[in-house]
Design an enzyme around this catalytic site. Structure first.
Site, PDB file in Angstrom:
ATOM      1  N   GLN A 127      40.156  52.655  28.033  1.00 16.91           N
ATOM      2  CA  GLN A 127      40.616  52.549  29.422  1.00 16.91           C
ATOM      3  C   GLN A 127      42.126  52.332  29.414  1.00 16.91           C
ATOM      4  O   GLN A 127      42.610  51.337  28.880  1.00 16.91           O
ATOM      5  CB  GLN A 127      39.935  51.395  30.153  1.00 16.91           C
ATOM      6  CG  GLN A 127      40.280  51.360  31.643  1.00 16.91           C
ATOM      7  CD  GLN A 127      39.806  50.102  32.335  1.00 16.91           C
ATOM      8  OE1 GLN A 127      40.385  49.038  32.139  1.00 16.91           O
ATOM      9  NE2 GLN A 127      38.756  50.211  33.146  1.00 16.91           N
TER      10      GLN A 127
ATOM     11  N   ARG B  52      30.100  39.758  32.208  1.00 16.92           N
ATOM     12  CA  ARG B  52      29.760  38.400  31.781  1.00 16.92           C
ATOM     13  C   ARG B  52      28.459  38.320  30.993  1.00 16.92           C
ATOM     14  O   ARG B  52      28.383  37.531  30.040  1.00 16.92           O
ATOM     15  CB  ARG B  52      29.730  37.478  32.998  1.00 16.92           C
ATOM     16  CG  ARG B  52      31.101  37.337  33.654  1.00 16.92           C
ATOM     17  CD  ARG B  52      31.073  36.516  34.922  1.00 16.92           C
ATOM     18  NE  ARG B  52      32.334  36.611  35.631  1.00 16.92           N
ATOM     19  CZ  ARG B  52      32.612  35.984  36.762  1.00 16.92           C
ATOM     20  NH1 ARG B  52      31.716  35.198  37.315  1.00 16.92           N
ATOM     21  NH2 ARG B  52      33.789  36.134  37.351  1.00 16.92           N
TER      22      ARG B  52
ATOM     23  N   TYR C  84      46.298  47.804  40.798  1.00 16.34           N
ATOM     24  CA  TYR C  84      47.264  48.120  39.752  1.00 16.34           C
ATOM     25  C   TYR C  84      48.076  49.354  40.170  1.00 16.34           C
ATOM     26  O   TYR C  84      47.927  49.859  41.288  1.00 16.34           O
ATOM     27  CB  TYR C  84      46.556  48.314  38.418  1.00 16.34           C
ATOM     28  CG  TYR C  84      45.873  47.047  37.923  1.00 16.34           C
ATOM     29  CD1 TYR C  84      46.579  45.845  37.866  1.00 16.34           C
ATOM     30  CD2 TYR C  84      44.536  47.044  37.531  1.00 16.34           C
ATOM     31  CE1 TYR C  84      45.975  44.673  37.432  1.00 16.34           C
ATOM     32  CE2 TYR C  84      43.915  45.880  37.093  1.00 16.34           C
ATOM     33  CZ  TYR C  84      44.633  44.699  37.052  1.00 16.34           C
ATOM     34  OH  TYR C  84      44.030  43.550  36.622  1.00 16.34           O
TER      35      TYR C  84
ATOM     36  N   CYS D 204      39.522  42.199  30.089  1.00 17.12           N
ATOM     37  CA  CYS D 204      40.748  41.767  29.437  1.00 17.12           C
ATOM     38  C   CYS D 204      40.486  40.530  28.583  1.00 17.12           C
ATOM     39  O   CYS D 204      39.865  39.570  29.054  1.00 17.12           O
ATOM     40  CB  CYS D 204      41.824  41.462  30.473  1.00 17.12           C
ATOM     41  SG  CYS D 204      42.493  42.942  31.264  1.00 17.12           S
TER      42      CYS D 204
ATOM     43  N   ARG E 170      38.478  54.815  37.250  1.00 17.58           N
ATOM     44  CA  ARG E 170      37.988  53.613  37.942  1.00 17.58           C
ATOM     45  C   ARG E 170      38.733  53.493  39.260  1.00 17.58           C
ATOM     46  O   ARG E 170      39.967  53.560  39.291  1.00 17.58           O
ATOM     47  CB  ARG E 170      38.209  52.361  37.095  1.00 17.58           C
ATOM     48  CG  ARG E 170      37.974  51.070  37.873  1.00 17.58           C
ATOM     49  CD  ARG E 170      37.920  49.821  37.004  1.00 17.58           C
ATOM     50  NE  ARG E 170      36.547  49.581  36.540  1.00 17.58           N
ATOM     51  CZ  ARG E 170      36.105  48.412  36.084  1.00 17.58           C
ATOM     52  NH1 ARG E 170      36.915  47.359  36.016  1.00 17.58           N
ATOM     53  NH2 ARG E 170      34.864  48.275  35.682  1.00 17.58           N
TER      54      ARG E 170
ATOM     55  N   SER F  16      31.316  46.371  29.926  1.00 23.55           N
ATOM     56  CA  SER F  16      32.378  46.572  30.912  1.00 23.55           C
ATOM     57  C   SER F  16      33.749  46.262  30.318  1.00 23.55           C
ATOM     58  O   SER F  16      33.873  45.421  29.422  1.00 23.55           O
ATOM     59  CB  SER F  16      32.118  45.652  32.107  1.00 23.55           C
ATOM     60  OG  SER F  16      32.929  45.999  33.201  1.00 23.55           O
ATOM     61  N   PRO F  17      34.801  46.933  30.815  1.00 22.03           N
ATOM     62  CA  PRO F  17      36.150  46.570  30.359  1.00 22.03           C
ATOM     63  C   PRO F  17      36.499  45.153  30.797  1.00 22.03           C
ATOM     64  O   PRO F  17      36.374  44.818  31.976  1.00 22.03           O
ATOM     65  CB  PRO F  17      37.036  47.608  31.053  1.00 22.03           C
ATOM     66  CG  PRO F  17      36.223  48.129  32.199  1.00 22.03           C
ATOM     67  CD  PRO F  17      34.805  48.044  31.771  1.00 22.03           C
TER      68      PRO F  17
END
Length: 784
Positions: free
Chosen positions: A497, A720, A578, A422, A626, A419-420
């Protein structure tokens, strides 16, 4: 001790038994407004787990209950002219009146005073009671009289359902799904005694209204069901059964949850406190186990019954809410059967069995290996057809997560996605050694697709000073190095992404004061509307047309650079509040021009950006978007809106929707749980007809296989779990290989092959130990 119990159903009676058994000197009174033999419905269902709890709590009543059970192990599903079977489920049915009579006799034998046909006069009449137990059901008068304290929330579900009965033999629990000119009708049927069955028929409100049936016309309902489910009502002996009624009025199920279950010396029990939808058969289970838990708390606080009540709620609430949550997830399947109506019978049945998330791929493999083998064979055949792969005659189907997937010209080796996430480790937007190791390690770990973190299209687009970007030559050089490493040393593909933080930009790092503005050095931020994210956040500038042109061109420039870096796929981040998400949601878009108002207008700018990027991105490479499928806020985006958004992007050339939720605004109130966002992926995939990626609280290979095989997503993204174990997919492959599966969807780096052998050996030993322990438990159970 004086205990007054209001309500003589299973919860009230069973608690009276337990408390009188433990405190023989207590004065225990049950008040019931109905007659002793007056009951609604026909039979009830209890699981093996609940039976074990009953045996431990009160052996005499358990023996009588067990002697009256109809037991079944199999579930039969009738769908599109086929009957499919699943074994190993272990449930028991008992006539509701029989259960009540057993508990009545046991209570009377212990000295409980039961007053039938007696309306409770109200709480004032119980002033001298040490404990008042409100077991007065869904329509609890006690709960209503103290509504301000208990604060019940009632969610009236949209489907109509009715309880019916029949004299017939069934081979096991039976589901049937029939479509007529009115819509789809669902039948849930099970035996609760020899030759006696409960039937629950459910349909949408639209189908019910179209049928012309009336809520309280029992005779017409029985005749309608006899015609609609004529084949199923023949039972194992082939004779047609008549449908029986017992106050069989159509109704809507109320899901009830209370903020608290106790007040002073008053406590709610069973349906008075919470309800669980009948599709997982847990109403009576919850009630009886509530009684057991309240009794246990009272034993600990016998000197002060009031103190037992918070202890009871603390001990019981989590489990009750877990069951209620599973029931709420389960009911979504039956309210939306149309969503699955296109499915092959094997997939439909697997989706049905796994609907509540409690029964999963691995769980069903243990219960019924043949069932999962059929799912594996069907899935492999479906994938081979879609991927144009010729299967060898001796091909052994692997678990679904190891199947390939092609999006345009990109083929993934398996369905696992990193998963993306940060990393907040970039310097002036430029990746570094941390990113090389982070992405490289996870690519070596076997995932089919590795996502970059949200990569910002300009310095002003960053969330934090540590966010990576793609707007300078140095940044492009680092991304090129990272992508080249992944391609050279693994089979993984890499998705770029791209995003813009919008009103959530210029904030502190995750491990500082996340989402709050920088203490110094803030940059100006923009958004769809001039609304700050937090009270102390910067107020963003509402974007002008010039701003919109500039940001659109930044996305295009970043996409062109990304293609030159060698990325295989591109995703635009339009979720989590966002910039582009702030246009989509009515919570954050308050514009009065052509980019605000109805959803079609709110879509205009996000679609404009997508179209510009799609035109710049290579035509043979896929693009994804997304989205937040729901804002988790009243008046915000919901699942139906997400379907429309997905349809719009599909029409513009989008290949996949990455389905997340929330984070739009601090007011979001998500309902968390295992795989909690998957239901939105399921809805979008099956209603909009576009590939989806599920994400959110997906933690195991078992869950991935469950989601993929049931048609709820095409890919699963894990965050995670990949942080904790970069080799998540390789480990899963080794564990399934130890079970005898032939795994072809992953490749081990040559340097790591010794670990493959060791992992498979350890997994085989672990499985052998687990099987030995299970055998010992079975032997002990037989002799116990």
């Amino acid at each position: 001790m004086k205990v007054d119990i209001i309500g003589g159903g299973p919860a009230g009676l069973y608690f009276s038994v337990l408390v009188k058994k433990s405190f023989p000197q207590a004065a225990v009174t049950v008040t019931e407004r109905k007659r002793a033999d007056d009951t609604f419905g026909f039979g009830i269902v209890l699981s093996d787990e609940t039976l074990a709890n009953l045996r431990a709590a009160d052996a005499p009543s358990y023996r009588d209950i067990a002697a009256s059970f109809a037991y079944w192990d199999d579930i039969y599903t009738h769908y599109r002219g086929q009957v499919l079977k699943s074994s190993g489920h272990g449930f028991s049915g008992i006539k509701r009146l029989t259960l009540l009579q057993i508990l009545q006799r046991r209570a009377a034998a212990l000295g409980v005073n039961i007053e039938y046909e007696t309306e409770d006069p109200g709480l004032a009449a119980h002033r001298d009671a040490d404990l008042i137990v409100a077991a007065d059901g869904i329509n609890s008068q006690v709960r209503a009289s103290l509504e301000d304290h208990f604060r019940p929330a009632v969610d009236l579900r949209p489907n109509k359902f009715v309880w019916l009965g029949a004299h017939m033999q069934l081979p096991g629990f039976t589901y049937s799904f029939r479509e007529n000119e009115c819509g789809i009708w669902n039948l849930h049927a099970y035996m609760y005694a020899e030759g006696e069955c409960t039937l629950v028929v459910e349909t949408t409100d639209a189908a019910f209204r179209q049928s012309g049936l009336r809520i309280d016309d029992e005779q017409a309902t029985a005749a309608y069901v006899e015609r609609l489910f004529a084949a199923e009502l023949r039972g194992v002996d082939g004779r047609a059964a008549k449908v029986l009624t017992n106050r069989s009025h159509w109704r809507n199920f109320p899901t009830i949850a209370c903020a608290t279950w106790h007040h002073d010396n008053i406590v709610l029990l069973g349906d008075a406190a919470h309800t669980a939808h009948f599709t997982i058969g847990s109403g009576t289970k919850l009630a009886l186990e509530d009684a057991i838990a309240l009794h246990a708390a009272l034993l600990q606080h016998a000197h002060d019954p009031r103190a037992a009540l918070p202890a009871y709620e603390a001990a019981r609430r989590e489990e009750a809410e877990r069951i209620q949550h599973s029931a709420n997830v389960s009911l979504v399947f039956f309210e939306n059967v149309r969503r699955f109506w296109h499915m092959d019978p094997v997939q439909f049945n697997f989706a049905l069995m796994s609907r509540s998330k409690q029964i999963t791929y691995d769980n069903l493999r243990l219960r019924d290996p043949g069932f999962i083998a059929a799912v594996d064979r069907w899935w492999a055949g479906a994938v081979a057809k879609a991927e144009r792969i010729a299967l060898r005659p001796d091909f052994a189907a692997p678990p679904p997560m190891f199947a390939p997937l092609t999006l345009r010209g990109m083929r993934l080796a398996n369905r696992v996605v990193v998963s993306p996430m940060c990393q907040y480790a970039a310097v002036e937007g430029t990746p570094n050694d941390w990113h090389l190791v982070h992405y490289g390690a996870r690519a070596l770990g076997g995932a089919g697709l590795v996502y970059t973190e949200m990569t910002c299209v300009s310095a002003e687009a960053r969330i934090t000073p540590g966010c990576a970007g793609l707007y300078t030559a140095d940044q492009a050089q680092w991304w090129t190095r990272i992508v080249a490493f992944v391609h050279r040393h693994s089979r993984a593909r890499v998705c770029l992404q791209l995003g813009h933080a919008g009103r959530k930009g210029s904030t502190q790092l995750m491990w500082e004061d996340m989402d709050h503005p920088l203490r110094q050095g803030n940059w100006p931020i923009v958004a769809a509307s001039a609304l700050p994210y937090l009270p102390d956040s910067q107020v963003p500038r509402e974007m002008s047309r010039a701003d919109m042109n500039a940001v659109r061109d930044q996305f295009v420039a970043a996409a062109i650079m990304g293609s030159a870096c060698g990325f295989d796929m591109l995703e635009i981040h339009m979720a989590h509040g966002y910039l582009l998400a702030s246009f989509l949601s009515p919570i954050t878009n308050r514009r009065t021009d052509g980019y605000g108002g109805p959803l079609a207008h709110r879509l205009r700018y996000p679609l404009e950006v997508f179209d510009a990027v799609r035109a710049a991105w290579p035509g043979d490479q896929p693009m994804a978007v997304r989205i937040s499928a729901t804002d988790w806020i009243a008046g915000g985006l919901a699942g139906e809106d997400a379907v429309e958004i997905a349809r719009a992007f599909k029409a513009h050339g989008c290949d996949l929707i990455d389905v997340s939720t929330g984070q739009t605004d601090p007011a979001s109130a998500p309902v968390y749980g295992r795989m909690y966002q998957t239901v939105f992926s399921e809805q979008i995939r099956n209603e909009a007809g576009i590939a989806t990626m599920a994400v959110g609280a997906i933690t195991s290979a078992d869950q991935i296989n469950t989601i993929i095989a049931s048609g709820r997503a095409d890919l699963c993204a894990l965050a995670r779990p990949h942080l904790a174990d970069p080799s998540f997919t390789l480990r899963a492959a080794a564990e399934y290989a130890a079970l005898g599966y032939a795994i072809e969807g992953v490749s081990w780096p040559k340097q790591y092959l010794p670990a493959k052998q060791q992992l498979e050996t350890l997994a085989r030993r672990a499985h052998a130990d687990a099987e030995q322990k299970q055998a010992e438990l079975r032997r002990a159970s037989r002799h116990g």
